[in-house]
Design an enzyme around this catalytic site. Sequence first.
Site, PDB file in Angstrom:
ATOM      1  N   CYS A   1      -1.551   4.118  10.988  1.00  0.00           N
ATOM      2  CA  CYS A   1      -1.398   5.372  11.750  1.00  0.00           C
ATOM      3  C   CYS A   1      -2.645   5.576  12.601  1.00  0.00           C
ATOM      4  O   CYS A   1      -3.328   6.588  12.506  1.00  0.00           O
ATOM      5  CB  CYS A   1      -1.144   6.558  10.823  1.00  0.00           C
ATOM      6  SG  CYS A   1      -2.434   6.835   9.617  1.00  0.00           S
TER       7      CYS A   1
ATOM      8  N   CYS B   1       0.882  -1.178   0.000  1.00  0.00           N
ATOM      9  CA  CYS B   1       0.000   0.000   0.000  1.00  0.00           C
ATOM     10  C   CYS B   1       0.914   1.220   0.000  1.00  0.00           C
ATOM     11  O   CYS B   1       1.127   1.850   1.033  1.00  0.00           O
ATOM     12  CB  CYS B   1      -0.878   0.006   1.244  1.00  0.00           C
ATOM     13  SG  CYS B   1      -1.959  -1.431   1.365  1.00  0.00           S
TER      14      CYS B   1
HETATM   15  C1  LIG Z   1      -1.700   4.613   4.752  1.00  0.00           C
HETATM   16  S1  LIG Z   1      -1.759   4.825   3.031  1.00  0.00           S
HETATM   17  C2  LIG Z   1      -0.144   4.364   2.554  1.00  0.00           C
HETATM   18  C3  LIG Z   1       0.914   5.397   2.810  1.00  0.00           C
HETATM   19  C4  LIG Z   1       2.261   5.038   2.170  1.00  0.00           C
HETATM   20  N1  LIG Z   1       2.721   3.724   2.587  1.00  0.00           N
HETATM   21  C5  LIG Z   1       3.337   6.061   2.482  1.00  0.00           C
HETATM   22  O1  LIG Z   1       4.119   5.870   3.400  1.00  0.00           O
HETATM   23  O2  LIG Z   1       3.400   7.074   1.780  1.00  0.00           O
HETATM   24  C6  LIG Z   1      -2.722   3.458   2.488  1.00  0.00           C
HETATM   25  C7  LIG Z   1      -2.771   3.250   0.994  1.00  0.00           C
HETATM   26  O3  LIG Z   1      -3.438   2.012   0.770  1.00  0.00           O
HETATM   27  C8  LIG Z   1      -4.044   2.073  -0.495  1.00  0.00           C
HETATM   28  N2  LIG Z   1      -4.997   0.956  -0.585  1.00  0.00           N
HETATM   29  C9  LIG Z   1      -6.276   0.884  -0.124  1.00  0.00           C
HETATM   30  N3  LIG Z   1      -6.794  -0.320  -0.405  1.00  0.00           N
HETATM   31  C10 LIG Z   1      -5.827  -1.038  -1.041  1.00  0.00           C
HETATM   32  C11 LIG Z   1      -5.769  -2.338  -1.595  1.00  0.00           C
HETATM   33  N4  LIG Z   1      -6.803  -3.173  -1.550  1.00  0.00           N
HETATM   34  N5  LIG Z   1      -4.617  -2.731  -2.188  1.00  0.00           N
HETATM   35  C12 LIG Z   1      -3.553  -1.898  -2.250  1.00  0.00           C
HETATM   36  N6  LIG Z   1      -3.563  -0.644  -1.770  1.00  0.00           N
HETATM   37  C13 LIG Z   1      -4.688  -0.220  -1.168  1.00  0.00           C
HETATM   38  C14 LIG Z   1      -4.620   3.460  -0.538  1.00  0.00           C
HETATM   39  O4  LIG Z   1      -4.816   3.880  -1.875  1.00  0.00           O
HETATM   40  C15 LIG Z   1      -3.534   4.278   0.188  1.00  0.00           C
HETATM   41  O5  LIG Z   1      -2.685   4.864  -0.745  1.00  0.00           O
END
Ligand SMILES: C[S@@+](CC[C@H](N)C(=O)[O-])C[C@H]1O[C@@H](n2cnc3c(N)ncnc32)[C@H](O)[C@@H]1O
Length: 369
Positions: free
Chosen positions: A313, A196
């Site tokens: 977070c 993610c």
């Molecule tokens: C907490 S953020 C990630 C922040 C990132 N790791 C950073 O440090 O910049 C969570 C991310 O999960 C993604 N996400 C949500 N559902 C997902 C899925 N089923 N598979 C992959 N990514 C997903 C969202 O688009 C979002 O960008």
Amino acid sequence: MSSRRVAFEVLRRIEGDGAYANLALGPALSASELSSADRRFATDLVYGTTRMRRACDALVDRYITSPPDASTRTLLRLGAYQLAFAGVPPHAAVGETVGLAPRRTRGFVNAVLRKVAGAPIEAMQWPSDAARLSYPDWIVDRLTAELHDEAGAALERMNEAPSVTVRADGYVQDESSQWVAAAVEAATGESVLDVCAAPGGKSTAMGSGGALIVAADRRPSRARIVSENTARLGLNIPVVAADGCAPPFAAESFDAVLVDAPCSGLGALRRRADARWRIAERDIDQLAALQAELLAASARLVRPGGRLVYSVCTMTAAESIDHPTPEGFDVDPAPPAVGKWRAYGSGWRVLPQDADTDGMTLIRYRRRS
Ligand SMILES: C[S@@+](CC[C@H](N)C(=O)[O-])C[C@H]1O[C@@H](n2cnc3c(N)ncnc32)[C@H](O)[C@@H]1O
């Protein structure tokens, strides 16, 4: 246009149209001709008034008998924020804010704000702790249940503006996120998947260490942001738009997988001023179900002896230590080498009041060989 006028227009968009605070503020500042000091002031007015919305309403509601129209409500919040929380001298807070009101409400706004200015906040009889701290009831109740006597300090800390931490490569990233990236311990020659990844903070933090990082995110538009950030930093990180619940990678093909899962964000509320008014408690259960799916699917990608690192977070057990340990994995009991983590169940966490960071929870698993 003055900083208060810019703030008022942006607040109207946030409160009236449901605009995201950061998305509405950036373009408004760019379009303005404010000095950098005035931009900082406008930013504080927008984020501060948004965070303290409920407390501002409580301060104002003592002096009104019927609800004002939406725009007047916004203006009263802006005035109350300056008076009670921003340390603006009363004559400026009242006078300049009244100056933004249309002629028909000017007398009313002036009368109410002068009353707010005249009553010391220390003597305020708050209707509830949630009103004083300016959160929805459910967040105060939930964090009190999760954090017990540390909840008050966490909630108060998340009413302050976030600190800005800039990495050596110029990327702005909260320190607790840097600690999560470090906890993966991506080593030279390893292949590491960030499931993610968007906007790419942790991928890029891991990417300078000699490991091959692969970044994925479900939404193509967000995956593009990762590509832009890696290109800007001159890093060679392949980016894939992929659903982490059905990842297009071979089983056992990575030395380490990071699942920095979508979550309720209850640890990062100082950074996202409007988030507390958007999230609902029922979202937590849905997010927990998605996280469990992401964790199980990601676990299959880890080679025997490899690492699975999970982070959010937020500070709810349902989104962290309540997740079952993936089959064939053990919790890694070793404390992470970097960061001010405290032990928390099977994992580690940092609370917002611990180290001037977002609240963050981390669990590290190791696949049996
Ligand atoms: C907490 S953020 C990630 C922040 C990132 N790791 C950073 O440090 O910049 C969570 C991310 O999960 C993604 N996400 C949500 N559902 C997902 C899925 N089923 N598979 C992959 N990514 C997903 C969202 O688009 C979002 O960008």
